[in-house]
Design a protein around this motif. Structure first.
Motif, PDB file in Angstrom:
ATOM      1  N   SER A  27       0.855  -1.191   0.000  1.00 13.57           N
ATOM      2  CA  SER A  27       0.000   0.000   0.000  1.00 13.57           C
ATOM      3  C   SER A  27       0.890   1.241   0.000  1.00 13.57           C
ATOM      4  N   GLU A  28       1.567   1.418  -1.114  1.00 18.47           N
ATOM      5  CA  GLU A  28       2.521   2.507  -1.272  1.00 18.47           C
ATOM      6  C   GLU A  28       2.095   3.329  -2.485  1.00 18.47           C
ATOM      7  N   GLN A  29       2.059   4.657  -2.300  1.00 22.38           N
ATOM      8  CA  GLN A  29       1.631   5.521  -3.391  1.00 22.38           C
ATOM      9  C   GLN A  29       2.691   6.578  -3.674  1.00 22.38           C
ATOM     10  N   PHE A  30       2.711   7.007  -4.926  1.00 23.90           N
ATOM     11  CA  PHE A  30       3.571   8.089  -5.381  1.00 23.90           C
ATOM     12  C   PHE A  30       2.648   9.123  -6.004  1.00 23.90           C
ATOM     13  N   ILE A  31       2.602  10.319  -5.424  1.00 27.23           N
ATOM     14  CA  ILE A  31       1.610  11.316  -5.821  1.00 27.23           C
ATOM     15  C   ILE A  31       2.332  12.544  -6.366  1.00 27.23           C
ATOM     16  N   THR A  32       1.994  12.911  -7.589  1.00 22.72           N
ATOM     17  CA  THR A  32       2.514  14.132  -8.201  1.00 22.72           C
ATOM     18  C   THR A  32       1.471  15.220  -7.994  1.00 22.72           C
ATOM     19  N   ILE A  33       1.917  16.364  -7.504  1.00 21.25           N
ATOM     20  CA  ILE A  33       1.024  17.468  -7.164  1.00 21.25           C
ATOM     21  C   ILE A  33       1.200  18.605  -8.162  1.00 21.25           C
ATOM     22  N   TYR A  34       0.073  19.144  -8.625  1.00 18.71           N
ATOM     23  CA  TYR A  34       0.050  20.288  -9.537  1.00 18.71           C
ATOM     24  C   TYR A  34      -0.720  21.404  -8.821  1.00 18.71           C
ATOM     25  N   MET A  35      -0.019  22.347  -8.223  1.00 21.39           N
ATOM     26  CA  MET A  35      -0.645  23.382  -7.402  1.00 21.39           C
ATOM     27  C   MET A  35      -1.563  24.280  -8.223  1.00 21.39           C
ATOM     28  N   ASN A  36      -2.708  24.653  -7.612  1.00 19.75           N
ATOM     29  CA  ASN A  36      -3.661  25.568  -8.239  1.00 19.75           C
ATOM     30  C   ASN A  36      -3.274  27.023  -8.007  1.00 19.75           C
ATOM     31  N   GLY A  37      -2.537  27.290  -6.944  1.00 16.08           N
ATOM     32  CA  GLY A  37      -2.151  28.655  -6.593  1.00 16.08           C
ATOM     33  C   GLY A  37      -0.771  28.653  -5.967  1.00 16.08           C
ATOM     34  N   SER A  38      -0.535  29.643  -5.104  1.00 11.87           N
ATOM     35  CA  SER A  38       0.796  29.779  -4.510  1.00 11.87           C
ATOM     36  C   SER A  38       0.778  29.615  -2.987  1.00 11.87           C
ATOM     37  N   ARG A  39      -0.144  28.834  -2.463  1.00  9.99           N
ATOM     38  CA  ARG A  39      -0.227  28.607  -1.016  1.00  9.99           C
ATOM     39  C   ARG A  39       0.694  27.446  -0.620  1.00  9.99           C
ATOM     40  N   PHE A  40       1.959  27.551  -0.981  1.00 17.31           N
ATOM     41  CA  PHE A  40       2.927  26.468  -0.815  1.00 17.31           C
ATOM     42  C   PHE A  40       3.154  26.109   0.652  1.00 17.31           C
ATOM     43  N   GLU A  41       3.423  27.096   1.477  1.00 16.88           N
ATOM     44  CA  GLU A  41       3.717  26.818   2.895  1.00 16.88           C
ATOM     45  C   GLU A  41       2.514  26.178   3.589  1.00 16.88           C
ATOM     46  N   GLU A  42       1.339  26.678   3.317  1.00 19.79           N
ATOM     47  CA  GLU A  42       0.110  26.114   3.890  1.00 19.79           C
ATOM     48  C   GLU A  42      -0.081  24.667   3.446  1.00 19.79           C
ATOM     49  N   PHE A  43       0.170  24.410   2.155  1.00 24.10           N
ATOM     50  CA  PHE A  43       0.063  23.053   1.622  1.00 24.10           C
ATOM     51  C   PHE A  43       1.079  22.125   2.285  1.00 24.10           C
ATOM     52  N   GLU A  44       2.331  22.573   2.379  1.00 24.03           N
ATOM     53  CA  GLU A  44       3.384  21.758   2.991  1.00 24.03           C
ATOM     54  C   GLU A  44       3.054  21.421   4.442  1.00 24.03           C
ATOM     55  N   ASN A  45       2.525  22.385   5.191  1.00 18.84           N
ATOM     56  CA  ASN A  45       2.137  22.136   6.582  1.00 18.84           C
ATOM     57  C   ASN A  45       1.012  21.114   6.667  1.00 18.84           C
ATOM     58  N   MET A  46       0.032  21.205   5.772  1.00 24.24           N
ATOM     59  CA  MET A  46      -1.084  20.256   5.767  1.00 24.24           C
ATOM     60  C   MET A  46      -0.579  18.851   5.488  1.00 24.24           C
ATOM     61  N   VAL A  47       0.246  18.699   4.481  1.00 26.79           N
ATOM     62  CA  VAL A  47       0.761  17.380   4.107  1.00 26.79           C
ATOM     63  C   VAL A  47       1.598  16.793   5.243  1.00 26.79           C
ATOM     64  N   SER A  48       2.384  17.620   5.886  1.00 25.44           N
ATOM     65  CA  SER A  48       3.288  17.154   6.946  1.00 25.44           C
ATOM     66  C   SER A  48       2.545  16.618   8.163  1.00 25.44           C
ATOM     67  N   ARG A  49       1.297  16.945   8.318  1.00 22.15           N
ATOM     68  CA  ARG A  49       0.516  16.463   9.468  1.00 22.15           C
ATOM     69  C   ARG A  49       0.110  14.999   9.338  1.00 22.15           C
ATOM     70  N   PHE A  50       0.227  14.406   8.164  1.00 25.45           N
ATOM     71  CA  PHE A  50      -0.186  13.023   7.937  1.00 25.45           C
ATOM     72  C   PHE A  50       0.981  12.073   8.184  1.00 25.45           C
ATOM     73  N   ALA A  51       0.796  11.159   9.129  1.00 25.81           N
ATOM     74  CA  ALA A  51       1.861  10.213   9.494  1.00 25.81           C
ATOM     75  C   ALA A  51       2.223   9.279   8.345  1.00 25.81           C
ATOM     76  N   ALA A  52       1.300   8.987   7.450  1.00 20.85           N
ATOM     77  CA  ALA A  52       1.548   8.051   6.354  1.00 20.85           C
ATOM     78  C   ALA A  52       2.378   8.669   5.229  1.00 20.85           C
ATOM     79  N   VAL A  53       2.674   9.964   5.325  1.00 20.48           N
ATOM     80  CA  VAL A  53       3.523  10.611   4.321  1.00 20.48           C
ATOM     81  C   VAL A  53       4.968  10.287   4.654  1.00 20.48           C
ATOM     82  N   GLU A  54       5.610   9.536   3.775  1.00 27.52           N
ATOM     83  CA  GLU A  54       7.012   9.145   3.951  1.00 27.52           C
ATOM     84  C   GLU A  54       7.957  10.274   3.570  1.00 27.52           C
ATOM     85  N   ALA A  55       7.637  10.972   2.469  1.00 28.80           N
ATOM     86  CA  ALA A  55       8.512  12.036   1.989  1.00 28.80           C
ATOM     87  C   ALA A  55       7.700  13.030   1.161  1.00 28.80           C
ATOM     88  N   LEU A  56       8.051  14.290   1.289  1.00 28.30           N
ATOM     89  CA  LEU A  56       7.450  15.362   0.503  1.00 28.30           C
ATOM     90  C   LEU A  56       8.596  16.116  -0.151  1.00 28.30           C
TER      91      LEU A  56
END
Length: 130
Positions: free
Chosen positions: A58-87
């Protein structure tokens, strides 16, 4: 990074549980000298962590295409998920590359959060080759 540092890193990539003495015997340094070099590599960010990687189907590789420039907010949201191995912030196809180990129901919840910021492409691991 000199040749000795490269040799130490290469050995630790194969087996990060080797003692400094064992590494030293292979690179012709004392265990204490290896320990100092490893600490220096850690301080410089060349070595980020020592870890155990467990294989999971159960391993996924996700490519992200941002809609805007809320990069820091996005990075903080992703970092809260324990199942995220690497961003990774990337160039080329997409803005980010995320390596995750979500169960199906959790993946759906994660992607709902991602959709608030970006479009995405999910690839699943079929089998590990190496």
């Amino acid at each position: 990074m000199d040749k000795k540092d490269r040799a130490i890193v290469d050995l630790l990539k194969i087996n990060s549980r080797m003692s400094w003495k064992e590494v030293g015997e292979k690179v012709f340094l004392s265990g204490q000298a290896v320990g100092l070099r490893v600490q220096n590599l850690l301080d410089r960010g060349v070595i980020e962590r020592f870890t155990v990687s467990e294989y999971s189907e159960s391993e996924q590789f996700i490519t992200i295409y941002m809609n805007g420039s809320r990069f820091e907010e996005f990075e903080n949201m992703v970092s809260r998920f324990a199942a995220v191995e690497a961003l990774h912030k990337i160039t080329g196809d997409g803005c980010y590359f995320i390596h995750t180990r979500f169960a199906a129901a959790e993946l759906e919840q994660f992607l709902q959060q991602v959709a608030l910021y970006a479009r995405y492409k999910v690839s699943h691991n079929l089998r590990r080759i190496k």
